[in-house]
Design a protein around this motif. Structure first.
Motif, short mmCIF file in Angstrom:
data_model
loop_
_atom_site.label_atom_id
_atom_site.label_comp_id
_atom_site.label_asym_id
_atom_site.label_seq_id
_atom_site.Cartn_x
_atom_site.Cartn_y
_atom_site.Cartn_z
N MET A 1 0.86 -1.08 0.02
CA MET A 1 -0.03 -0.09 0.04
C MET A 1 0.81 1.27 0.06
SD MET A 1 -3.18 0.90 0.17
CE MET A 1 -4.56 1.49 0.70
N ASP A 2 1.91 1.08 0.80
CA ASP A 2 2.97 2.66 0.84
C ASP A 2 3.62 2.68 -0.41
OD1 ASP A 2 2.33 3.12 3.56
OD2 ASP A 2 3.81 1.90 4.30
N ASP A 3 3.91 1.53 -1.12
CA ASP A 3 4.35 1.70 -2.41
C ASP A 3 3.65 2.10 -3.37
OD1 ASP A 3 6.32 1.03 -4.56
OD2 ASP A 3 5.08 -0.58 -5.27
N MET A 4 2.32 1.76 -3.39
CA MET A 4 1.37 2.37 -4.45
C MET A 4 1.08 3.85 -4.08
SD MET A 4 -2.76 1.55 -4.79
CE MET A 4 -2.90 1.69 -3.20
N ILE A 5 1.04 4.30 -2.93
CA ILE A 5 0.66 5.68 -2.55
C ILE A 5 2.11 6.55 -2.92
CG2 ILE A 5 0.69 7.31 -0.63
CD1 ILE A 5 -0.97 5.18 0.78
N SER A 6 3.17 6.15 -2.76
CA SER A 6 4.36 6.87 -3.02
C SER A 6 4.65 6.95 -4.55
CB SER A 6 5.68 6.02 -2.34
OG SER A 6 5.69 5.00 -3.03
N ASN B 1 -7.51 -1.37 -9.21
CA ASN B 1 -6.80 -2.44 -9.93
C ASN B 1 -5.33 -2.21 -10.08
OD1 ASN B 1 -9.17 -2.96 -11.43
ND2 ASN B 1 -9.48 -0.79 -11.89
N TRP B 2 -4.75 -1.78 -9.03
CA TRP B 2 -3.33 -1.81 -8.85
C TRP B 2 -2.44 -2.80 -9.24
CZ3 TRP B 2 0.01 2.44 -9.00
CH2 TRP B 2 1.18 1.96 -8.46
N ASP C 1 -13.45 15.61 -10.25
CA ASP C 1 -14.05 14.45 -10.07
C ASP C 1 -13.61 13.32 -11.06
OD1 ASP C 1 -16.03 15.65 -8.56
OD2 ASP C 1 -17.52 15.98 -10.04
N ALA C 2 -13.27 13.76 -12.23
CA ALA C 2 -12.12 12.89 -13.14
C ALA C 2 -11.16 12.50 -12.62
CB ALA C 2 -12.13 13.67 -14.39
N VAL C 3 -10.32 13.24 -11.85
CA VAL C 3 -9.21 12.87 -11.15
C VAL C 3 -9.46 11.64 -10.07
CG1 VAL C 3 -7.21 13.57 -9.76
CG2 VAL C 3 -7.86 14.75 -11.74
N GLN C 4 -10.59 12.33 -9.25
CA GLN C 4 -10.99 11.39 -8.02
C GLN C 4 -11.48 9.89 -8.45
OE1 GLN C 4 -10.94 12.05 -4.79
NE2 GLN C 4 -11.98 9.88 -4.36
N ASP C 5 -12.08 9.76 -9.94
CA ASP C 5 -12.53 8.54 -10.44
C ASP C 5 -11.30 7.76 -10.91
OD1 ASP C 5 -15.29 9.07 -9.66
OD2 ASP C 5 -15.60 9.74 -11.94
N CYS C 6 -10.41 8.80 -11.48
CA CYS C 6 -9.18 7.98 -11.99
C CYS C 6 -8.35 7.46 -10.58
CB CYS C 6 -8.27 8.91 -12.79
SG CYS C 6 -6.62 8.53 -13.05
N LEU C 7 -8.23 8.10 -9.48
CA LEU C 7 -7.35 7.38 -8.57
C LEU C 7 -8.22 6.26 -8.03
CD1 LEU C 7 -6.14 10.83 -6.78
CD2 LEU C 7 -4.85 9.32 -8.41
N GLU C 8 -9.28 6.33 -7.85
CA GLU C 8 -10.26 5.26 -7.34
C GLU C 8 -9.88 3.99 -8.22
OE1 GLU C 8 -14.53 6.15 -7.13
OE2 GLU C 8 -13.81 7.56 -5.34
N TRP D 1 -0.07 4.52 -17.35
CA TRP D 1 -1.28 3.65 -17.14
C TRP D 1 -2.15 4.73 -16.29
CZ3 TRP D 1 -2.56 1.57 -12.18
CH2 TRP D 1 -3.67 0.80 -12.21
N VAL D 2 -1.58 5.30 -15.27
CA VAL D 2 -2.70 6.17 -14.53
C VAL D 2 -3.24 7.09 -15.67
CG1 VAL D 2 -2.76 7.91 -12.69
CG2 VAL D 2 -1.38 5.59 -12.39
N PHE D 3 -2.39 7.86 -16.35
CA PHE D 3 -2.77 8.80 -17.45
C PHE D 3 -3.72 8.33 -18.13
CE2 PHE D 3 0.51 11.72 -15.83
CZ PHE D 3 0.06 13.00 -16.18
N SER D 4 -3.30 6.93 -18.66
CA SER D 4 -4.71 6.49 -19.72
C SER D 4 -5.98 6.28 -18.97
CB SER D 4 -3.86 5.13 -20.38
OG SER D 4 -4.05 4.12 -19.42
N ILE D 5 -5.85 6.01 -17.53
CA ILE D 5 -7.32 5.81 -16.95
C ILE D 5 -7.96 7.05 -17.00
CG2 ILE D 5 -8.21 5.21 -14.63
CD1 ILE D 5 -6.10 3.40 -14.10
N LEU D 6 -6.93 8.28 -16.55
CA LEU D 6 -7.69 9.57 -16.59
C LEU D 6 -8.14 10.12 -18.04
CD1 LEU D 6 -8.36 12.26 -14.93
CD2 LEU D 6 -5.86 12.88 -15.63
N HIS D 7 -7.34 9.64 -18.76
CA HIS D 7 -7.82 10.08 -20.08
C HIS D 7 -9.31 9.53 -20.41
CE1 HIS D 7 -7.55 11.31 -24.28
NE2 HIS D 7 -7.81 10.35 -24.73
#
Length: 174
Positions: A1-6, A43-44, A31-38, A55-61
């Motif tokens: 979990m700490d690895d993911m947050i960092s 799916n980490w 709201d889009a950023v919040q949904d992306c982070l969720e 990967w995170v930017f493609s989720i946000l996009h």
């Protein structure tokens, strides 16, 4: 979990910038950023590479594009208190503010595919390969879209200002 947050936490300002430029308004972008982070947290374990940035930017996009499609079907709602002040009479602003507005307007006039490539590479600093991964297109497509986006933006900004849209701020008193 700490690895993911960092790994995710330092990306949040860049994610917010990208979302704001795609969505056009702050609330939808946040709201889009919040949904992306969720989605990223949920799916980490299924991320594609050691560096999760693309990967995170493609989720946000994808989240932002889906929101834009939804908004185009339903229309945009604006709270009365959130209406811009320029709905009423407003004094002239400074030159740099005007130029900034012209740049933002020119960015908004670009097609979404050109605006996305321009923002990912020029603002967020992604490589062509990372941007291609985010957008799900080949690297050559990213390069050609970027060239077209820069050219269209340059042409928009080099046009003489549309005087008909600007209010007459000078009055002659005799």
């Amino acid at each position: 979990m700490d690895d993911m947050i960092s790994q995710i936490e330092p990306m949040i300002p860049a994610l917010r910038r990208y979302a704001r430029s795609l969505c056009g308004d702050l609330e939808t972008a946040d709201d889009a950023v919040q949904d992306c982070l969720e989605k990223a947290v949920a799916n980490w374990s299924r991320r594609r590479a050691d560096n999760p940035r693309s990967w995170v930017f493609s989720i946000l996009h994808n989240v932002a594009v889906n929101r834009l499609r939804r908004r185009s079907r339903w229309g945009r709602t604006v709270q009365l208190a959130d209406l811009p002040d320029d709905v009423q009479i407003q004094q002239a602003s400074q030159d740099d503010t005007l130029y900034g507005k012209e740049v933002l307007a020119a960015m908004e006039a670009l097609a979404e595919e050109h605006r996305s490539v321009l923002l990912l590479i020029s603002v967020e600093g992604l490589t062509y390969a990372e941007a291609a991964d985010v957008l799900g297109v080949p690297v050559g497509t990213v390069m050609s879209r970027l060239a077209r986006a820069r050219e269209k933006l340059r042409n928009q900004l080099e046009k003489p200002p549309n005087i008909a849209r600007r209010p007459n701020l000078i009055r002659v008193v005799k």
